[in-house]
Design a protein around this motif. Structure first.
Motif, short mmCIF file in Angstrom:
data_model
loop_
_atom_site.label_atom_id
_atom_site.label_comp_id
_atom_site.label_asym_id
_atom_site.label_seq_id
_atom_site.Cartn_x
_atom_site.Cartn_y
_atom_site.Cartn_z
N GLU A 95 -30.19 10.90 -0.27
CA GLU A 95 -29.71 9.89 -0.93
C GLU A 95 -30.55 8.84 -0.84
O GLU A 95 -31.46 8.58 0.23
CB GLU A 95 -28.15 9.46 -0.47
N THR A 96 -30.88 8.02 -1.75
CA THR A 96 -31.58 6.45 -1.78
C THR A 96 -30.48 5.46 -2.20
O THR A 96 -29.76 5.35 -2.78
CB THR A 96 -32.83 6.66 -2.83
N GLY A 97 -31.18 4.50 -1.41
CA GLY A 97 -30.28 3.08 -1.81
C GLY A 97 -31.29 1.93 -1.57
O GLY A 97 -32.33 2.22 -0.93
N TYR A 98 -31.02 0.92 -2.13
CA TYR A 98 -32.04 -0.29 -2.01
C TYR A 98 -31.41 -1.53 -2.31
O TYR A 98 -30.00 -1.56 -2.90
CB TYR A 98 -33.17 -0.05 -3.05
N ARG A 124 -44.83 13.97 0.14
CA ARG A 124 -44.88 13.94 1.32
C ARG A 124 -43.68 14.50 2.04
O ARG A 124 -43.91 15.34 3.22
CB ARG A 124 -45.17 12.57 2.01
N TRP A 125 -42.44 13.92 1.64
CA TRP A 125 -41.39 14.62 2.34
C TRP A 125 -40.71 16.18 1.73
O TRP A 125 -39.77 16.49 2.19
CB TRP A 125 -40.27 13.66 2.21
N LYS A 126 -41.47 16.37 0.92
CA LYS A 126 -41.17 17.52 0.07
C LYS A 126 -39.84 17.74 -0.58
O LYS A 126 -38.93 18.81 -0.27
CB LYS A 126 -41.24 19.01 1.17
N ARG A 127 -39.36 16.58 -1.21
CA ARG A 127 -37.85 16.59 -1.59
C ARG A 127 -37.98 16.82 -3.23
O ARG A 127 -38.75 16.19 -3.62
CB ARG A 127 -37.12 14.93 -1.20
N ARG A 128 -37.28 17.72 -3.51
CA ARG A 128 -37.31 17.76 -5.00
C ARG A 128 -36.20 17.25 -5.79
O ARG A 128 -35.92 17.25 -7.12
CB ARG A 128 -37.31 19.35 -5.42
N ALA A 129 -35.24 16.64 -5.09
CA ALA A 129 -34.04 16.17 -5.75
C ALA A 129 -33.46 14.76 -4.72
O ALA A 129 -33.73 15.01 -3.73
CB ALA A 129 -32.92 17.14 -5.80
N LEU A 130 -32.79 13.83 -5.46
CA LEU A 130 -32.38 12.95 -4.61
C LEU A 130 -31.08 12.46 -5.55
O LEU A 130 -31.11 12.60 -6.87
CB LEU A 130 -33.38 11.57 -4.69
N VAL A 131 -30.17 11.97 -4.76
CA VAL A 131 -29.06 11.46 -5.35
C VAL A 131 -28.70 9.97 -5.06
O VAL A 131 -29.56 9.37 -4.14
CB VAL A 131 -27.76 12.03 -4.77
N MET A 172 -22.02 8.18 -9.54
CA MET A 172 -22.98 9.14 -8.83
C MET A 172 -24.32 9.46 -9.89
O MET A 172 -23.90 9.71 -11.06
CB MET A 172 -22.36 10.36 -8.47
N MET A 173 -25.51 9.47 -9.44
CA MET A 173 -26.62 9.88 -10.14
C MET A 173 -27.33 10.54 -9.51
O MET A 173 -27.40 10.76 -8.23
CB MET A 173 -27.40 8.51 -10.80
N VAL A 174 -28.21 11.66 -10.07
CA VAL A 174 -29.21 12.61 -9.77
C VAL A 174 -30.41 12.51 -10.08
O VAL A 174 -30.83 12.16 -11.12
CB VAL A 174 -28.59 13.89 -9.54
N TRP A 175 -31.45 12.85 -9.56
CA TRP A 175 -32.97 12.78 -9.94
C TRP A 175 -33.37 14.19 -9.61
O TRP A 175 -33.19 14.35 -8.37
CB TRP A 175 -33.84 11.65 -9.25
#
Length: 177
Positions: A95-98, A124-131, A172-175
């Motif tokens: 998850e991301t937050g700001y 760098r972190w090899k993440r292919r999806a974030l919520v 909720m959202m996804v990337w």
């Protein structure tokens, strides 16, 4: 073997995303001690003083870099303007937050920081999806997420806001990379 940076630095057109340090405590405390910012986050208390900022900096330094990355958002001319983080939580993907200090709202800084963090996470972190989620009464955060390429999932779930001391409907959202 994947090497995880313990203190990554991300550069964007106007911003530097870096680990917060002791020198940032006064700026973080000053910006974060705004009820309109704190009430739009899950974890931030209000009031938010220097002790809270110091505890935040120490918590970031103690993060497991394989599971979380938190960046101070530093503007090339203005200095610290906010914070952005990526972390593993209850969802299967990180998850991301700001948050951005009030005096810096409306300048596209949250979108720019989010896009920089997303590039870092995918490479760098090899993440292919974030919520991500935004409180239903914070449509501006939804617009930031949309500009960065996030899509609504159709799910609204309750999330506890520490500053409000209440559950708040969270859209909720996804990337996907």
């Amino acid at each position: 073997m994947c090497v995880i940076e313990s203190s990554p630095v991300v550069e964007t057109r106007r911003l530097l995303l870096r680990a917060p340090g002791p020198q940032d405590i006064p700026a973080i405390a000053q910006m974060a001690n705004d009820h309109d910012i704190a009430r739009m986050t899950k974890r931030m208390p209000h009031p938010f003083g220097p002790g809270d900022a110091e505890a935040f900096v120490l918590a970031v330094a103690a993060q497991n870099p394989a599971r979380a990355a938190t960046f101070l958002i530093e503007h090339e001319d203005q200095g610290p303007v906010g914070v952005i983080g990526l972390f593993e939580d209850e969802d299967r993907v990180p998850e991301t937050g700001y948050w951005i200090g009030r005096e810096f709202w409306g300048r596209g800084l949250a979108t720019e920081a989010l896009q920089g963090a997303m590039v870092w996470a995918s490479k760098r972190w090899k993440r292919r999806a974030l919520v991500a989620g935004h409180f239903a009464d914070n449509p501006a955060s939804g617009r930031v997420l949309e500009k960065a390429g996030f899509l609504y999932t159709g799910e609204t779930r309750p999330a506890f806001s520490r500053a409000r001391a209440a559950e708040v409907g969270t859209r909720m959202m996804v990337w996907l990379a």
